[in-house]
Design a protein around this motif. Structure first.
Motif, PDB file in Angstrom:
ATOM      1  N   HIS A  99      17.109  25.642  38.049  1.00  0.00           N
ATOM      2  CA  HIS A  99      16.071  26.675  38.076  1.00  0.00           C
ATOM      3  C   HIS A  99      16.367  27.866  37.174  1.00  0.00           C
ATOM      4  O   HIS A  99      15.548  28.253  36.336  1.00  0.00           O
ATOM      5  CB  HIS A  99      15.846  27.168  39.510  1.00  0.00           C
ATOM      6  N   ALA A 100      17.510  28.497  37.359  1.00  0.00           N
ATOM      7  CA  ALA A 100      17.786  29.750  36.657  1.00  0.00           C
ATOM      8  C   ALA A 100      17.857  29.563  35.156  1.00  0.00           C
ATOM      9  O   ALA A 100      17.280  30.342  34.387  1.00  0.00           O
ATOM     10  CB  ALA A 100      19.080  30.382  37.175  1.00  0.00           C
ATOM     11  N   ALA A 101      18.562  28.532  34.694  1.00  0.00           N
ATOM     12  CA  ALA A 101      18.726  28.313  33.252  1.00  0.00           C
ATOM     13  C   ALA A 101      17.383  28.034  32.576  1.00  0.00           C
ATOM     14  O   ALA A 101      17.083  28.582  31.507  1.00  0.00           O
ATOM     15  CB  ALA A 101      19.688  27.160  32.998  1.00  0.00           C
ATOM     16  N   VAL A 102      16.558  27.203  33.206  1.00  0.00           N
ATOM     17  CA  VAL A 102      15.267  26.869  32.611  1.00  0.00           C
ATOM     18  C   VAL A 102      14.317  28.058  32.679  1.00  0.00           C
ATOM     19  O   VAL A 102      13.593  28.347  31.715  1.00  0.00           O
ATOM     20  CB  VAL A 102      14.654  25.632  33.290  1.00  0.00           C
ATOM     21  N   ALA A 103      14.321  28.771  33.798  1.00  0.00           N
ATOM     22  CA  ALA A 103      13.455  29.949  33.915  1.00  0.00           C
ATOM     23  C   ALA A 103      13.829  30.996  32.874  1.00  0.00           C
ATOM     24  O   ALA A 103      12.946  31.607  32.242  1.00  0.00           O
ATOM     25  CB  ALA A 103      13.556  30.532  35.318  1.00  0.00           C
ATOM     26  N   THR A 104      15.118  31.221  32.682  1.00  0.00           N
ATOM     27  CA  THR A 104      15.570  32.179  31.671  1.00  0.00           C
ATOM     28  C   THR A 104      15.110  31.755  30.283  1.00  0.00           C
ATOM     29  O   THR A 104      14.560  32.563  29.516  1.00  0.00           O
ATOM     30  CB  THR A 104      17.106  32.299  31.700  1.00  0.00           C
ATOM     31  N   ALA A 105      15.343  30.488  29.957  1.00  0.00           N
ATOM     32  CA  ALA A 105      14.938  29.991  28.635  1.00  0.00           C
ATOM     33  C   ALA A 105      13.432  30.079  28.441  1.00  0.00           C
ATOM     34  O   ALA A 105      12.948  30.421  27.351  1.00  0.00           O
ATOM     35  CB  ALA A 105      15.411  28.547  28.467  1.00  0.00           C
ATOM     36  N   ALA A 106      12.674  29.788  29.472  1.00  0.00           N
ATOM     37  CA  ALA A 106      11.216  29.844  29.368  1.00  0.00           C
ATOM     38  C   ALA A 106      10.729  31.273  29.132  1.00  0.00           C
ATOM     39  O   ALA A 106       9.877  31.527  28.273  1.00  0.00           O
ATOM     40  CB  ALA A 106      10.586  29.270  30.634  1.00  0.00           C
ATOM     41  N   LEU A 107      11.277  32.211  29.885  1.00  0.00           N
ATOM     42  CA  LEU A 107      10.874  33.611  29.710  1.00  0.00           C
ATOM     43  C   LEU A 107      11.263  34.121  28.328  1.00  0.00           C
ATOM     44  O   LEU A 107      10.501  34.854  27.689  1.00  0.00           O
ATOM     45  CB  LEU A 107      11.510  34.469  30.803  1.00  0.00           C
ATOM     46  N   GLU A 108      12.445  33.755  27.868  1.00  0.00           N
ATOM     47  CA  GLU A 108      12.892  34.191  26.539  1.00  0.00           C
ATOM     48  C   GLU A 108      11.963  33.685  25.436  1.00  0.00           C
ATOM     49  O   GLU A 108      11.820  34.333  24.389  1.00  0.00           O
ATOM     50  CB  GLU A 108      14.312  33.694  26.283  1.00  0.00           C
ATOM     51  N   ARG A 109      11.321  32.554  25.671  1.00  0.00           N
ATOM     52  CA  ARG A 109      10.424  31.969  24.669  1.00  0.00           C
ATOM     53  C   ARG A 109       8.968  32.354  24.889  1.00  0.00           C
ATOM     54  O   ARG A 109       8.078  31.826  24.212  1.00  0.00           O
ATOM     55  CB  ARG A 109      10.599  30.439  24.664  1.00  0.00           C
ATOM     56  N   GLY A 110       8.727  33.242  25.834  1.00  0.00           N
ATOM     57  CA  GLY A 110       7.387  33.777  26.024  1.00  0.00           C
ATOM     58  C   GLY A 110       6.491  33.017  26.971  1.00  0.00           C
ATOM     59  O   GLY A 110       5.288  33.307  27.061  1.00  0.00           O
TER      60      GLY A 110
END
Length: 378
Positions: A91-102
């Motif tokens: 969850h955390a790694a994917v959520a972080t990556a998703a937010l970073e990419r907009g």
């Protein structure tokens, strides 16, 4: 409304929540699944994509690679929303990556394996909290919305006590050693996190207490355990609660109650009466006055007072409103928000709800270890 384009992470063959999320997201034609990393196994990933009608060009066995590929597409083609259905450690790694990419994010609970893993997500989401939602599905039930409005309006007077219980029986036996895929990851600390039962269903009970009462749980005294020998995470427990304003409560969460399916019941007691709601009878609220006279309110617009609760209804009175419909209400609210129509949608559980649950679980674990009261600090 132009449908919000969604990519899904997780939810491949053998997943319980994957098909539920796909059906819920599609229910109102306001979200369209266009891409996914459903499984790390190529064959299983392709099978899920084919069943969902997703082009092979829009799938990947690597979640971050999928996000990179989607972000590189033209703005009017790429996914706008990332739905995370994978095990907790993802969850955390994917959520972080998703937010970073907009991308906007709709994340299954818990937000992360523990609060430390969640801080980076929370920091990114703070800039645009309207673009992050959590799947506390039970908030989507119309009668839960109605119950919240009734309590806030003083229907039971000043709140005194809360009693909530969430019991299942599917982990009564060591099914994780017998090939049950859901049990394997949910009882594995590396995938599930620091808690089993309380991280899985106890947080739904905690979230419901805070959602309906409007009060935070300030401290807990808990006793949790692994009832099944050899199990590495808790499967059973209970906690005393201290809420803001002097309100007291009890919370039970267990997955070793043989014969139980998905029994989630809550009662709130005030100075003038009580309110009860049960997930297995989700279309009813029972209001009891101080003299014990009970009134049953049904999911019928004529019996409901809250506009948001009435708007969440999908069927005429007397027709059961179900779990997938409740989750669909959250997806619909999020889609409306992302399309700039958030004023037409009820409030969504967001990043703050995810952080509250992680803080609650950590307090429960510490309290059970020390045998004392522990503050819930998020």
């Amino acid at each position: 409304m132009n449908p919000v384009r969604m990519a899904m992470i997780g939810g491949g063959p053998g997943s319980f929540m994957g098909p539920v999320h796909r059906r819920a997201a599609a229910m109102d034609d306001c979200i369209r699944l266009v891409a996914g990393a459903f499984s790390r196994d190529d064959g299983r990933n392709r099978a899920t994509a084919e069943a969902a009608g997703i082009s092979p060009a829009r799938i990947s066995t690597d979640a971050i690679a999928l996000l990179d590929r989607e972000a590189a597409l033209p703005k009017d083609e790429r996914a706008e929303l990332i739905s995370i259905i994978a095990p907790n450690n993802i969850h955390a790694a994917v959520a972080t990556a998703a937010l970073e990419r907009g991308f906007a994010v709709f994340c299954e609970k818990p937000l992360a394996r523990d609060a430390a893993d969640a801080h980076a997500v929370a920091a990114l989401a703070a800039a645009r909290p309207d673009r992050f939602a959590m799947a506390y599905t039970y908030q989507g039930y119309p009668m839960v919305q109605e119950a919240r409005a009734l309590i806030a309006a003083g229907a039971i007077g000043t709140l005194q006590r809360v009693s909530v219980s969430y019991t299942q029986g599917w982990l009564t036996q060591p099914v994780e050693t017998q090939g049950n895929a859901q049990a394997v990851w949910r009882t594995d600390p590396a995938q599930s996190g620091s808690s089993g039962c309380f991280g899985d269903i106890g947080v739904h009970a905690q979230n419901m207490v805070e959602f309906l009462s409007g009060l935070p749980i300030e401290a807990v005294m808990a006793d949790i355990r692994a009832a099944v020998p050899g199990r590495r995470l808790d499967d059973d427990g209970a906690a005393l609660l201290r809420l803001a304003g002097g309100v007291r409560g009890t919370l039970v969460a267990s997955q070793v109650c043989a014969g139980e399916q998905n029994r989630f019941d809550i009662a709130l007691f005030g100075t003038q009466g009580a309110l009860r709601w049960a997930q297995e009878q989700p279309t009813q609220i029972v209001l009891t006055d101080a003299d014990g006279r009970a009134t049953t309110l049904s999911a019928n617009p004529a019996m409901m007072t809250d506009p948001a609760a009435r708007a969440a209804l999908r069927l005429p009175g007397g027709h059961p409103e179900g779990y997938i419909g409740a989750l669909a209400n959250l997806y619909r609210s999020f889609a409306l928000t992302l399309r700039g129509r958030g004023d037409a949608a009820p409030p969504l559980p967001g990043i703050a709800s995810g952080m509250r649950s992680l803080a609650f679980v950590e307090a429960v674990i510490e309290s059970s270890r020390t045998h004392g009261w522990v503050a819930v600090n998020d």
